[in-house]
Design an enzyme around this catalytic site. Structure first.
Site, PDB file in Angstrom:
ATOM      1  N   GLU A   1       1.065  -1.288   0.042  1.00  0.00           N
ATOM      2  CA  GLU A   1       0.044   0.008   0.138  1.00  0.00           C
ATOM      3  C   GLU A   1       0.931   1.188  -0.260  1.00  0.00           C
ATOM      4  OE1 GLU A   1      -2.981  -2.439   3.106  1.00  0.00           O
ATOM      5  OE2 GLU A   1      -2.649  -0.190   2.853  1.00  0.00           O
TER       6      GLU A   1
ATOM      7  N   CYS B   1       4.159  -5.827  14.984  1.00  0.00           N
ATOM      8  CA  CYS B   1       3.954  -4.808  16.212  1.00  0.00           C
ATOM      9  C   CYS B   1       2.459  -4.922  17.182  1.00  0.00           C
ATOM     10  CB  CYS B   1       3.782  -3.192  16.181  1.00  0.00           C
ATOM     11  SG  CYS B   1       6.132  -3.010  16.058  1.00  0.00           S
TER      12      CYS B   1
ATOM     13  N   GLY C   1       5.890  -2.475   6.365  1.00  0.00           N
ATOM     14  CA  GLY C   1       7.754  -2.994   6.491  1.00  0.00           C
ATOM     15  C   GLY C   1       8.155  -1.847   7.322  1.00  0.00           C
TER      16      GLY C   1
ATOM     17  N   SER D   1      11.063   5.940   8.551  1.00  0.00           N
ATOM     18  CA  SER D   1      10.827   5.569  10.289  1.00  0.00           C
ATOM     19  C   SER D   1      10.981   4.220  10.053  1.00  0.00           C
ATOM     20  CB  SER D   1       9.524   5.650  10.774  1.00  0.00           C
ATOM     21  OG  SER D   1       8.656   4.865  11.074  1.00  0.00           O
TER      22      SER D   1
ATOM     23  N   HIS E   1       6.502   4.842  20.797  1.00  0.00           N
ATOM     24  CA  HIS E   1       5.199   3.968  21.317  1.00  0.00           C
ATOM     25  C   HIS E   1       4.910   3.863  23.043  1.00  0.00           C
ATOM     26  CE1 HIS E   1       4.580   4.237  17.519  1.00  0.00           C
ATOM     27  NE2 HIS E   1       4.776   2.236  17.342  1.00  0.00           N
TER      28      HIS E   1
ATOM     29  N   ASN F   1      -5.364   4.262  15.348  1.00  0.00           N
ATOM     30  CA  ASN F   1      -6.302   3.953  14.054  1.00  0.00           C
ATOM     31  C   ASN F   1      -6.566   2.584  14.575  1.00  0.00           C
ATOM     32  OD1 ASN F   1      -7.505   5.574  11.959  1.00  0.00           O
ATOM     33  ND2 ASN F   1      -4.720   5.336  10.681  1.00  0.00           N
TER      34      ASN F   1
ATOM     35  N   CYS G   1      -0.916   1.626   8.040  1.00  0.00           N
ATOM     36  CA  CYS G   1      -0.001   0.924   7.341  1.00  0.00           C
ATOM     37  C   CYS G   1      -0.549  -0.683   7.006  1.00  0.00           C
ATOM     38  CB  CYS G   1       1.331   1.210   7.492  1.00  0.00           C
ATOM     39  SG  CYS G   1       1.228   0.744   8.757  1.00  0.00           S
TER      40      CYS G   1
HETATM   41  N1  SAH Z   1       8.224  -0.559  10.488  1.00  0.00           N
HETATM   42  C1  SAH Z   1       7.956   1.300  10.583  1.00  0.00           C
HETATM   43  C2  SAH Z   1       7.577   2.204   9.102  1.00  0.00           C
HETATM   44  C3  SAH Z   1       6.370   1.787   8.758  1.00  0.00           C
HETATM   45  S1  SAH Z   1       5.167   1.943   9.983  1.00  0.00           S
HETATM   46  C4  SAH Z   1       8.040   1.799  11.924  1.00  0.00           C
HETATM   47  O1  SAH Z   1       7.574   1.034  12.549  1.00  0.00           O
HETATM   48  O2  SAH Z   1       8.144   3.034  12.192  1.00  0.00           O
HETATM   49  C5  SAH Z   1       4.608   3.915  10.343  1.00  0.00           C
HETATM   50  C6  SAH Z   1       4.284   4.172  11.104  1.00  0.00           C
HETATM   51  O3  SAH Z   1       2.172   3.896  11.420  1.00  0.00           O
HETATM   52  C7  SAH Z   1       4.436   3.576  12.747  1.00  0.00           C
HETATM   53  O4  SAH Z   1       5.057   4.835  13.620  1.00  0.00           O
HETATM   54  C8  SAH Z   1       3.393   2.765  13.295  1.00  0.00           C
HETATM   55  O5  SAH Z   1       3.411   2.803  14.462  1.00  0.00           O
HETATM   56  C9  SAH Z   1       2.625   3.323  13.080  1.00  0.00           C
HETATM   57  N2  SAH Z   1       1.770   2.581  12.788  1.00  0.00           N
HETATM   58  C10 SAH Z   1       1.041   1.298  12.389  1.00  0.00           C
HETATM   59  N3  SAH Z   1      -0.130   1.349  13.079  1.00  0.00           N
HETATM   60  C11 SAH Z   1      -0.837   2.085  13.476  1.00  0.00           C
HETATM   61  C12 SAH Z   1      -2.223   1.941  14.546  1.00  0.00           C
HETATM   62  N4  SAH Z   1      -2.887   1.010  14.362  1.00  0.00           N
HETATM   63  N5  SAH Z   1      -2.421   3.196  14.301  1.00  0.00           N
HETATM   64  C13 SAH Z   1      -1.451   4.541  14.398  1.00  0.00           C
HETATM   65  N6  SAH Z   1      -0.159   4.108  13.812  1.00  0.00           N
HETATM   66  C14 SAH Z   1      -0.032   2.992  13.195  1.00  0.00           C
HETATM   67 FE1  SF4 Z   2       5.893  -2.218  13.880  1.00  0.00          FE
HETATM   68 FE2  SF4 Z   2       5.854  -0.583  12.026  1.00  0.00          FE
HETATM   69 FE3  SF4 Z   2       5.948  -3.223  11.044  1.00  0.00          FE
HETATM   70 FE4  SF4 Z   2       4.227  -1.915  11.520  1.00  0.00          FE
HETATM   71  S1  SF4 Z   2       5.323  -1.909  10.458  1.00  0.00           S
HETATM   72  S2  SF4 Z   2       4.360  -3.977  12.224  1.00  0.00           S
HETATM   73  S3  SF4 Z   2       4.649  -0.245  13.488  1.00  0.00           S
HETATM   74  S4  SF4 Z   2       7.765  -2.317  12.743  1.00  0.00           S
END
Ligand code: SAH
Ligand code: SF4
Length: 392
Positions: free
Chosen positions: A97, A127, A172, A204, A229, A303, A346
């Site tokens: 996406e 996560c 990713g 990020s 976080h 979200n 994402c």
């Molecule tokens: N993997 C990297 C980059 C992609 S995720 C990282 O974790 O930084 C990009 C951002 O989207 C991260 O800060 C992540 O914590 C956030 N994110 C993921 N799921 C989310 C959700 N359900 N609501 C709000 N932010 C979210």
């Molecule tokens: Fe965690 Fe970022 Fe991977 Fe989502 S994309 S599982 S927030 S590291």
């Protein structure tokens, strides 16, 4: 799974490689520039659509290269057209996406068109509040597949507009696909392509310490964002399982060195989860951790994602949290959720397409998460293993 297309994406070629390809066919160097301009500034879908190229040469290009490595399978608009989410299909059937966000011009600031892109199909970090983490890891993206998300969005803009900011906040973990991410950044910087300055690119990471250190050694390339976080290890072990490998203090040490070496402010992202990481104690711990640093904190209401028991923190709680951080002298911004109704966090669109796990699995997962976060809030460290496949 669909057959993989063996032709490389044309976006993966550097300007020199493209020039060499033409030279080998007795063609002048300006052909490479013509093709690059067409790739980035027109809506052509193959070389044979370019009127500037001799027909036989264009046909040979199409036999040798894929003009785009990402198919725009679905584009969904929300926020009155200000947010546009794209689900792209890759040649092996994997889906990724990207999210395009339009910010209108304000007094003293030009309109911005920010694109959030993916660096991997799925993610190994896992996560629990993240829809991509839910999907698990499929594979690293090729450089062309990362760049073609930007070309796809650039094509969808109106004449005279271009992508002004790129953020690696899609699917990713970019620092676990760092070589390709660096190639992408170099290509985006290239004036013959998008010509996007490093200040307008944000990477990020969930905290891959060796990756951060490698970036620092390379010098200022872009803005670094750390998905922090939680400042307390017990809770961060649950929210960002990578923390079991690189604990929060090591992550912040590496980010601090990056800020010192580059003179650039590091962004710290906190996804605000109601009753989980939004307490006064969490705010204090984060303020103590970052006090005196060249840092900026972004608070993002979570979200809602299927299969988690969690919801966003209420706005007054987020505001109180922000006040604590601000009182420690650290700038803080509360981010409005863009595109919530189309699932713009994402991986949400891809996760919906994949279909959720059966109800009993979801119920078990929710129970496990509730128990793990309750233990974490009591300060007990997780005994779960480090996620597989995250060694940088
Ligand atoms: N993997 C990297 C980059 C992609 S995720 C990282 O974790 O930084 C990009 C951002 O989207 C991260 O800060 C992540 O914590 C956030 N994110 C993921 N799921 C989310 C959700 N359900 N609501 C709000 N932010 C979210
Ligand atoms: Fe965690 Fe970022 Fe991977 Fe989502 S994309 S599982 S927030 S590291």
């Amino acid at each position: 799974m669909a057959m993989t297309d063996p032709r490389p994406g044309i976006s993966s070629l550097s300007t020199d490689e493209l020039t060499a390809w033409f030279a080998a066919r007795g063609e002048p160097a300006y052909r490479a520039r013509q093709v690059l301009t067409a790739m980035w500034a027109t809506s052509a879908t193959r070389a044979t659509e370019l009127t500037t190229l001799p027909r036989a040469l264009a046909a040979e290009m199409d036999r040798a290269f894929r003009w785009s490595t990402v198919d725009d399978e679905t584009i969904v608009a929300s926020d009155a057209g200000q947010t546009e989410k794209a689900l792209h299909r890759l040649s092996d059937g994997a889906t990724i996406e990207s999210v395009l966000m339009h910010y209108p011009a304000t007094a003293g600031r030009r309109a911005r068109h920010t694109l959030c892109i993916s660096s991997q199909a799925g993610c190994a970090v896992g996560c629990p509040f993240c829809a991509t983490g839910e999907l698990g890891f499929t594979r690293d993206l090729e450089t062309a597949e990362i760049l073609d998300q930007v070309r796809s969005a650039n094509r969808r803009l109106r004449a005279g507009e271009r992508i002004t900011n790129v953020v690696f906040m899609g699917m990713g973990e970019p620092l676990l696909n760092l070589d390709r991410v660096l190639e992408t950044v170099a290509a985006l910087n290239d004036p013959a392509r998008l010509g996007l300055g490093a200040r307008h690119i944000t990477v990020s990471t969930s905290g891959v310490v060796p990756g951060i250190r490698r970036l620092t050694a390379l010098g200022p390339q872009f803005t670094l964002a750390i998905s922090i976080h939680a400042a307390r290890d017990a809770l961060r072990d649950v929210l960002v399982p990578l923390n079991r490998r690189w604990p929060v203090a090591e992550v912040v040490d590496a980010a601090r060195d990056h800020a010192r070496a580059t003179g650039r402010r590091v962004s710290y992202e906190v996804t605000m989860i109601g009753g989980v990481n939004d307490t006064e104690a969490d705010a204090e711990a984060l303020a103590d951790l970052l006090r005196g640093d060249l840092a900026h904190v972004n608070l993002i209401p979570m979200n809602p994602v299927a299969h988690t028991p969690w919801r966003a923190s209420p706005m007054p709680v987020i505001e109180r949290f922000a006040a604590h951080i601000r009182a420690a002298g650290i700038p803080v911004t509360i981010r409005r959720n863009r595109g919530v109704e189309i699932g713009a966090a994402c991986g949400q669109l891809a996760a919906e397409r994949a279909g959720g796990p059966p109800a009993p699995t979801v119920a078990r997962r929710r129970e496990r998460l509730e128990a793990a976060s309750a233990r974490a809030l009591r300060g007990e460290r997780s005994e779960e293993p480090v996620p597989a496949g995250v060694e940088a």
